[in-house]
Design a protein around this motif. Sequence first.
Motif, PDB file in Angstrom:
ATOM      1  N   GLY A  14      -5.542  18.905  -9.182  1.00 46.46           N
ATOM      2  CA  GLY A  14      -6.602  18.052  -8.680  1.00 46.46           C
ATOM      3  C   GLY A  14      -6.121  17.400  -7.403  1.00 46.46           C
ATOM      4  O   GLY A  14      -4.922  17.139  -7.240  1.00 46.46           O
ATOM      5  N   CYS A  15      -7.033  17.147  -6.447  1.00 51.14           N
ATOM      6  CA  CYS A  15      -6.625  16.526  -5.191  1.00 51.14           C
ATOM      7  C   CYS A  15      -7.711  15.570  -4.718  1.00 51.14           C
ATOM      8  O   CYS A  15      -8.892  15.741  -5.020  1.00 51.14           O
ATOM      9  CB  CYS A  15      -6.309  17.567  -4.133  1.00 51.14           C
ATOM     10  N   GLY A  16      -7.283  14.565  -3.967  1.00 48.84           N
ATOM     11  CA  GLY A  16      -8.252  13.619  -3.433  1.00 48.84           C
ATOM     12  C   GLY A  16      -7.622  12.719  -2.395  1.00 48.84           C
ATOM     13  O   GLY A  16      -6.422  12.433  -2.442  1.00 48.84           O
ATOM     14  N   GLN A  17      -8.428  12.227  -1.463  1.00 45.88           N
ATOM     15  CA  GLN A  17      -7.966  11.301  -0.428  1.00 45.88           C
ATOM     16  C   GLN A  17      -8.305   9.868  -0.837  1.00 45.88           C
ATOM     17  O   GLN A  17      -9.340   9.611  -1.460  1.00 45.88           O
ATOM     18  CB  GLN A  17      -8.616  11.616   0.924  1.00 45.88           C
ATOM     19  N   TRP A  18      -7.422   8.961  -0.478  1.00 41.84           N
ATOM     20  CA  TRP A  18      -7.641   7.544  -0.764  1.00 41.84           C
ATOM     21  C   TRP A  18      -8.889   7.044  -0.057  1.00 41.84           C
ATOM     22  O   TRP A  18      -9.165   7.400   1.095  1.00 41.84           O
ATOM     23  CB  TRP A  18      -6.432   6.743  -0.287  1.00 41.84           C
ATOM     24  N   ALA A  62     -10.168  15.270 -11.701  1.00 42.78           N
ATOM     25  CA  ALA A  62     -10.329  16.561 -11.021  1.00 42.78           C
ATOM     26  C   ALA A  62      -9.390  17.607 -11.617  1.00 42.78           C
ATOM     27  O   ALA A  62      -9.756  18.783 -11.779  1.00 42.78           O
ATOM     28  CB  ALA A  62     -10.080  16.394  -9.533  1.00 42.78           C
ATOM     29  N   LEU A  63      -8.160  17.196 -11.953  1.00 43.83           N
ATOM     30  CA  LEU A  63      -7.206  18.130 -12.571  1.00 43.83           C
ATOM     31  C   LEU A  63      -7.771  18.674 -13.884  1.00 43.83           C
ATOM     32  O   LEU A  63      -7.745  19.894 -14.122  1.00 43.83           O
ATOM     33  CB  LEU A  63      -5.875  17.414 -12.826  1.00 43.83           C
ATOM     34  N   TYR A  64      -8.288  17.809 -14.718  1.00 38.48           N
ATOM     35  CA  TYR A  64      -8.799  18.278 -15.995  1.00 38.48           C
ATOM     36  C   TYR A  64     -10.065  19.111 -15.819  1.00 38.48           C
ATOM     37  O   TYR A  64     -10.340  20.022 -16.630  1.00 38.48           O
ATOM     38  CB  TYR A  64      -9.036  17.086 -16.930  1.00 38.48           C
ATOM     39  N   ALA A  66     -14.102  13.876  -7.008  1.00 35.38           N
ATOM     40  CA  ALA A  66     -15.378  13.351  -6.532  1.00 35.38           C
ATOM     41  C   ALA A  66     -15.171  11.945  -5.980  1.00 35.38           C
ATOM     42  O   ALA A  66     -14.266  11.214  -6.401  1.00 35.38           O
ATOM     43  CB  ALA A  66     -16.380  13.321  -7.670  1.00 35.38           C
ATOM     44  N   ASN A  67     -16.004  11.543  -5.004  1.00 37.45           N
ATOM     45  CA  ASN A  67     -15.964  10.187  -4.485  1.00 37.45           C
ATOM     46  C   ASN A  67     -16.535   9.236  -5.524  1.00 37.45           C
ATOM     47  O   ASN A  67     -17.273   9.629  -6.427  1.00 37.45           O
ATOM     48  CB  ASN A  67     -16.763  10.078  -3.196  1.00 37.45           C
ATOM     49  N   GLY A  68     -16.202   7.966  -5.385  1.00 33.73           N
ATOM     50  CA  GLY A  68     -16.730   6.981  -6.328  1.00 33.73           C
ATOM     51  C   GLY A  68     -15.682   6.629  -7.357  1.00 33.73           C
ATOM     52  O   GLY A  68     -14.544   7.117  -7.336  1.00 33.73           O
TER      53      GLY A  68
END
Length: 433
Positions: A385-389, A405-407, A421-423
Amino acid sequence: MTEITLPDGQRLLDAILEQAFNSVVITDARFDHGGPLIEKCNPAFCRMTGYPAAELIGQSPRILQGPETDPAVIERLRNCLHEGRFFQGATVNYRKDGTPYNVEWNISPIRDSQGAIRHFVSLQQNITARVQAESERNLMARALNVARDPILITDAHARIVFANQAFEQLTGYESTEILGRTPKFLQSGQQADDFYSLLKDALARGQAFRATFANLRKGGDIYYADQSITPINDAGGTVRHFVSISKDVTHKVMQEQQLSEEASRDPLTGLFNRRTGERILARAHQAATTDDRPFAVLIADIDHFKQVNDQHGHASGDRVLQQVANVMKNQIRETDRAIRWGGEEFLVVLDNASKNDALSTAERIRAAVEAISDFEVGPITLSLGCGQWQPVESPEALVRRVDIALYAAKKSGRNRVQTAANGSATGPGDAVS
């Protein structure tokens, strides 16, 4: 208007001798009967030697010589007089009461109209105070040079005026290479951003500054020194010099760094451990909020890892963890940090990275792991899973979002990357291995 009448030549010469600051003595130019002999001397010469003029007239200047008078200087003087050449020298003479003094003098031959030498004129100066000061300075320099601790002295403008032998040995620089330079060439670039500002502020207030410096030797390697820098004032309170005394603590600092490094690492994979990872996350969050330096996070989990341990044993499981960790190290930038987050789970903090940067890095890691085929376990895969701060988001909230996101990647079939996802995050739902 009052008319000024100049004295004749003899009276003018007497007036000059009487009022001259330097000692003056005039001798004849005869070398028989123990000559040349003193014909005239001024009060300054009498004060310097302790003899009244009446006891000096008709005597040879040799009466001023004694045990410490340098024979080589006197021999050179005699040769110059016999050859009619100018002489300049310095030695030790003795006053009437037997006390020695250092004298510097020159002798010029005085010729008549036919060119014959008729007199010698000597100008002399008592340099005892200067010689003693130089001797004290030389003694101080010798004392500083035998000191075991490196010592550096600069002027008020931070230009180096002295470096002792211990400093030369520590840094690899000879004094002749650094005199006149400022110590800035020693800086390694490893000090904190405000380190030298604090140093300058302390010295500007007339205070000593002490800290551990990370400096460069001449060969380019780093050494560490506990260093104190102290301003030296003159009698009026004006800073004239700065004195730096150091102690080489390179071995101690390296040991501490090694221990700190070992304490911050997971012993199996060599990646940062979770405790250190939490600090890394906190620093990244601080940089994002104060310096507008965004970051991103990846969370990766080895697919079906429980089966690896159950079917092949923990030794094989450890080997797989090490192989995945090596991929992590090789696929991220030097500024990024890979962390063993727990069990078969890894977290990567991507410095100054966008959402697309995170997705690209995650996919590169996934593909590199997929290319591994362990000799016993066979193919290995990762889900990520990946995401930006996001602004105002806490590190914990970001990790929860990426964990969801990983799961999602796990539930979608594994061996894939899912963007967070955002939020706000809710929860990962059912655990999937």
